[in-house]
Design a protein around this motif. Structure first.
Motif, PDB file in Angstrom:
ATOM      1  N   PRO A 115      38.739 -54.717 -15.819  1.00 21.86           N
ATOM      2  CA  PRO A 115      37.931 -53.504 -15.771  1.00 21.86           C
ATOM      3  C   PRO A 115      38.214 -52.618 -16.992  1.00 21.86           C
ATOM      4  O   PRO A 115      39.347 -52.546 -17.471  1.00 21.86           O
ATOM      5  N   VAL A 116      37.177 -51.950 -17.475  1.00 20.20           N
ATOM      6  CA  VAL A 116      37.314 -51.020 -18.598  1.00 20.20           C
ATOM      7  C   VAL A 116      37.422 -49.604 -18.045  1.00 20.20           C
ATOM      8  O   VAL A 116      36.474 -49.096 -17.426  1.00 20.20           O
ATOM      9  N   CYS A 117      38.567 -48.974 -18.256  1.00 18.36           N
ATOM     10  CA  CYS A 117      38.771 -47.585 -17.832  1.00 18.36           C
ATOM     11  C   CYS A 117      38.506 -46.677 -19.035  1.00 18.36           C
ATOM     12  O   CYS A 117      39.144 -46.826 -20.080  1.00 18.36           O
ATOM     13  N   TRP A 118      37.585 -45.732 -18.888  1.00 18.26           N
ATOM     14  CA  TRP A 118      37.210 -44.829 -19.989  1.00 18.26           C
ATOM     15  C   TRP A 118      36.250 -43.782 -19.440  1.00 18.26           C
ATOM     16  O   TRP A 118      35.389 -44.141 -18.643  1.00 18.26           O
ATOM     17  N   PRO A 119      36.320 -42.511 -19.790  1.00 14.85           N
ATOM     18  CA  PRO A 119      37.204 -41.873 -20.758  1.00 14.85           C
ATOM     19  C   PRO A 119      38.439 -41.236 -20.128  1.00 14.85           C
ATOM     20  O   PRO A 119      39.102 -40.420 -20.784  1.00 14.85           O
ATOM     21  N   TRP A 120      38.706 -41.591 -18.881  1.00 14.20           N
ATOM     22  CA  TRP A 120      39.961 -41.151 -18.276  1.00 14.20           C
ATOM     23  C   TRP A 120      40.553 -42.310 -17.494  1.00 14.20           C
ATOM     24  O   TRP A 120      39.868 -43.271 -17.146  1.00 14.20           O
ATOM     25  N   PHE A 121      41.861 -42.187 -17.239  1.00  9.10           N
ATOM     26  CA  PHE A 121      42.580 -43.198 -16.484  1.00  9.10           C
ATOM     27  C   PHE A 121      42.866 -42.642 -15.095  1.00  9.10           C
ATOM     28  O   PHE A 121      43.250 -41.487 -14.942  1.00  9.10           O
ATOM     29  N   SER A 122      42.656 -43.469 -14.075  1.00  8.16           N
ATOM     30  CA  SER A 122      42.859 -43.071 -12.680  1.00  8.16           C
ATOM     31  C   SER A 122      41.999 -41.839 -12.381  1.00  8.16           C
ATOM     32  O   SER A 122      40.790 -41.839 -12.635  1.00  8.16           O
ATOM     33  N   ASP A 123      42.615 -40.768 -11.870  1.00 10.19           N
ATOM     34  CA  ASP A 123      41.874 -39.541 -11.560  1.00 10.19           C
ATOM     35  C   ASP A 123      42.257 -38.403 -12.500  1.00 10.19           C
ATOM     36  O   ASP A 123      42.153 -37.222 -12.145  1.00 10.19           O
ATOM     37  N   ASP A 124      42.697 -38.759 -13.695  1.00 12.22           N
ATOM     38  CA  ASP A 124      43.131 -37.760 -14.674  1.00 12.22           C
ATOM     39  C   ASP A 124      41.927 -37.221 -15.446  1.00 12.22           C
ATOM     40  O   ASP A 124      41.766 -37.435 -16.641  1.00 12.22           O
ATOM     41  N   HIS A 125      41.049 -36.507 -14.718  1.00 15.35           N
ATOM     42  CA  HIS A 125      39.824 -35.974 -15.318  1.00 15.35           C
ATOM     43  C   HIS A 125      39.732 -34.457 -15.226  1.00 15.35           C
ATOM     44  O   HIS A 125      38.704 -33.876 -15.582  1.00 15.35           O
ATOM     45  N   GLY A 126      40.781 -33.819 -14.738  1.00 15.55           N
ATOM     46  CA  GLY A 126      40.800 -32.362 -14.694  1.00 15.55           C
ATOM     47  C   GLY A 126      40.107 -31.748 -13.500  1.00 15.55           C
ATOM     48  O   GLY A 126      40.040 -30.526 -13.379  1.00 15.55           O
ATOM     49  N   ARG A 127      39.589 -32.582 -12.614  1.00 19.59           N
ATOM     50  CA  ARG A 127      38.951 -32.082 -11.393  1.00 19.59           C
ATOM     51  C   ARG A 127      39.797 -32.520 -10.189  1.00 19.59           C
ATOM     52  O   ARG A 127      40.777 -33.258 -10.330  1.00 19.59           O
ATOM     53  N   GLU A 128      39.369 -32.114  -8.999  1.00 20.30           N
ATOM     54  CA  GLU A 128      40.051 -32.586  -7.800  1.00 20.30           C
ATOM     55  C   GLU A 128      39.869 -34.095  -7.657  1.00 20.30           C
ATOM     56  O   GLU A 128      38.847 -34.656  -8.064  1.00 20.30           O
ATOM     57  N   LYS A 129      40.872 -34.740  -7.076  1.00 24.68           N
ATOM     58  CA  LYS A 129      40.799 -36.187  -6.893  1.00 24.68           C
ATOM     59  C   LYS A 129      39.563 -36.549  -6.072  1.00 24.68           C
ATOM     60  O   LYS A 129      39.289 -35.960  -5.038  1.00 24.68           O
ATOM     61  N   GLY A 130      38.792 -37.484  -6.575  1.00 28.07           N
ATOM     62  CA  GLY A 130      37.582 -37.909  -5.891  1.00 28.07           C
ATOM     63  C   GLY A 130      36.329 -37.191  -6.345  1.00 28.07           C
ATOM     64  O   GLY A 130      35.213 -37.603  -6.005  1.00 28.07           O
ATOM     65  N   ALA A 131      36.502 -36.109  -7.133  1.00 31.44           N
ATOM     66  CA  ALA A 131      35.325 -35.360  -7.594  1.00 31.44           C
ATOM     67  C   ALA A 131      34.524 -36.157  -8.618  1.00 31.44           C
ATOM     68  O   ALA A 131      33.302 -35.996  -8.729  1.00 31.44           O
ATOM     69  N   LEU A 132      35.210 -36.999  -9.369  1.00 34.41           N
ATOM     70  CA  LEU A 132      34.578 -37.874 -10.354  1.00 34.41           C
ATOM     71  C   LEU A 132      35.093 -39.286 -10.125  1.00 34.41           C
ATOM     72  O   LEU A 132      36.165 -39.482  -9.537  1.00 34.41           O
ATOM     73  N   PRO A 133      34.369 -40.304 -10.577  1.00 36.37           N
ATOM     74  CA  PRO A 133      34.794 -41.679 -10.309  1.00 36.37           C
ATOM     75  C   PRO A 133      36.131 -42.010 -10.955  1.00 36.37           C
ATOM     76  O   PRO A 133      36.376 -41.659 -12.111  1.00 36.37           O
ATOM     77  N   ALA A 134      37.009 -42.652 -10.195  1.00 39.22           N
ATOM     78  CA  ALA A 134      38.301 -43.075 -10.729  1.00 39.22           C
ATOM     79  C   ALA A 134      38.084 -44.013 -11.912  1.00 39.22           C
ATOM     80  O   ALA A 134      37.187 -44.857 -11.904  1.00 39.22           O
TER      81      ALA A 134
END
Length: 283
Positions: free
Chosen positions: A68-87
Motif C-alpha cells: 500500500p502507498v501511504c501519502w501524504p500522511w502516515f497512519s492518522d498523523d493528519h492533524g485532525r481527530e483520529k478517523g476524521a480523515l482516511p488513515a
C-alpha cells in the motif's frame, strides 16, 4: 497508453491489473491504489509479498497486503481527530494511471501517477509519481514534487507486507537503535536482539535505516533496502488479526510488515522533490 510486451492488462471486479512477466520475475500491480500485489523472482520462484485471502479486490476498501502507498500522511498523523480523515492518506483508494512502461536488459519499468494529489487535509500543488522496476530485484520509487509557490510538509510510506513461511521462525537483522512503541503509549524503547516477533508488534524505528534482512528458519530470505527514509516501521497484528475484517485470524503467521517510511515530517520547498525508495532483494 499501451504497455510494453512484458506487461499484460486484465480486469476483474471493476479493477484493472498490470501483470508483468519477464526473464527475471513476475509481478502484479493493481491500478486501484497503485498497489503492488505480487513479486516472484524466477531465481527461486518464491513469492515475496503477502496479500490477505480476504482482501477487498473490488475498490470498496484499500487492499490488505502487498505494498500500500501511504501519502501524504502516515497512519492518522493528519492533524485532525483520529478517523476524521482516511488513515494513511488518500492515494491508496484512488485509481492510478499508467504513464510509461519500458523493457530493458535488466527488467521492466512501469511509471504510474495518481488521479489527483489534492484532497481534504492536503491542499498543496504537487506531482506524485511511482516508478516500479521488476527485475532480479523489485525497486519502488515514490517521488513527490512541489509544483506550487509555498513550502509544504508531508509524510509517506511504502507499507510492505512481506511473505514469511511462519512468523515464529522469522528474524529481522540490520535494525538497531530505538523505536517508538505504538502499543505502549509511544514509549521509546531499545530494539531487541535477536529481533524476533513474539506478539502484537507496532514499532516506528526512528532512524534512516538503509538495510534490513528478513531471515526464515535461520536463512536469509528477503533483504529490504531503503533510501530517502527517516524511519522503518515493523508491524504484525498477531492475535489482533482476528478483529481485522479483511484478514484471516491466522494470517499473521505468514506476514511481516517492514515499511520504508517518512514519519517525522519532510518539508519541500517550491520546485524541490523527494524520492522514497524501497528495493526488495531476494536472497
Amino acid at each position: 497508453m499501451s504497455p510494453v510486451n512484458s506487461v499484460t492488462v486484465s480486469e476483474s471486479n471493476g479493477l484493472t491489473f498490470l501483470d508483468v512477466d519477464n526473464a527475471f520475475a513476475t509481478a502484479r500491480i493493481s491500478l486501484f491504489g497503485g498497489h503492488i500485489l505480487s513479486f516472484v523472482p524466477k531465481s527461486d520462484n518464491k513469492e515475496r509479498l503477502w496479500v490477505s485471502p480476504h482482501a477487498y479486490l473490488n475498490g470498496e476498501r484499500p487492499i490488505r497486503g502487498g505494498i500500500p502507498v501511504c501519502w501524504p500522511w502516515f497512519s492518522d498523523d493528519h492533524g485532525r481527530e483520529k478517523g476524521a480523515l482516511p488513515a494513511h492518506g488518500f492515494l491508496r483508494t484512488q485509481v492510478w494511471k499508467l504513464i510509461h512502461s519500458e523493457d530493458t536488459e535488466s527488467g521492466t519499468t512501469i511509471t504510474l501517477s495518481p488521479s489527483f494529489t489534492r484532497a481534504e487535509g492536503f491542499e498543496n500543488d504537487c506531482n506524485v509519481t511511482m516508478v516500479i522496476t521488476v527485475g532480479e530485484t523489485m525497486d519502488v520509487a515514490l517521488t513527490t514534487e512541489n509544483t506550487g509557490v509555498v513550502p509544504f510538509e508531508f509524510n509517506c510510506a511504502l507499507h510492505t507486507y512481506f511473505h514469511v513461511d511462519h512468523i515464529q521462525h522469522t528474524q529481522i537483522t540490520g535494525i538497531e537503535g530505538q523505536y517508538k512503541d505504538k502499543l505502549d503509549d509511544w514509549g521509546l524503547k531499545t530494539t531487541p536482539s535477536p529481533y524476533t516477533i513474539t506478539g502484537e508488534t507496532d514499532r516506528i524505528h526512528v532512524a534512516p535505516i538503509k538495510t534490513a534482512e528478513i531471515e526464515v528458519e535461520g536463512k536469509a530470505f528477503t533483504e529490504v533496502v531503503s533510501d530517502g527514509n527517516d524511519s522503518l516501521v515493523v508491524w504484525n497484528p498477531w492475535l489482533g488479526a482476528a478483529s481485522i475484517s479483511d484478514m484471516d485470524p491466522f494470517g499473521y503467521k505468514h506476514m511481516l510488515c517492514v515499511e520504508t517510511s517518512l514519519t517525522q515530517g519532510k518539508t519541500l520547498s517550491p520546485g524541490a522533490s523527494h524520492t522514497l525508495k524501497q528495493s526488495i532483494v531476494p536472497k
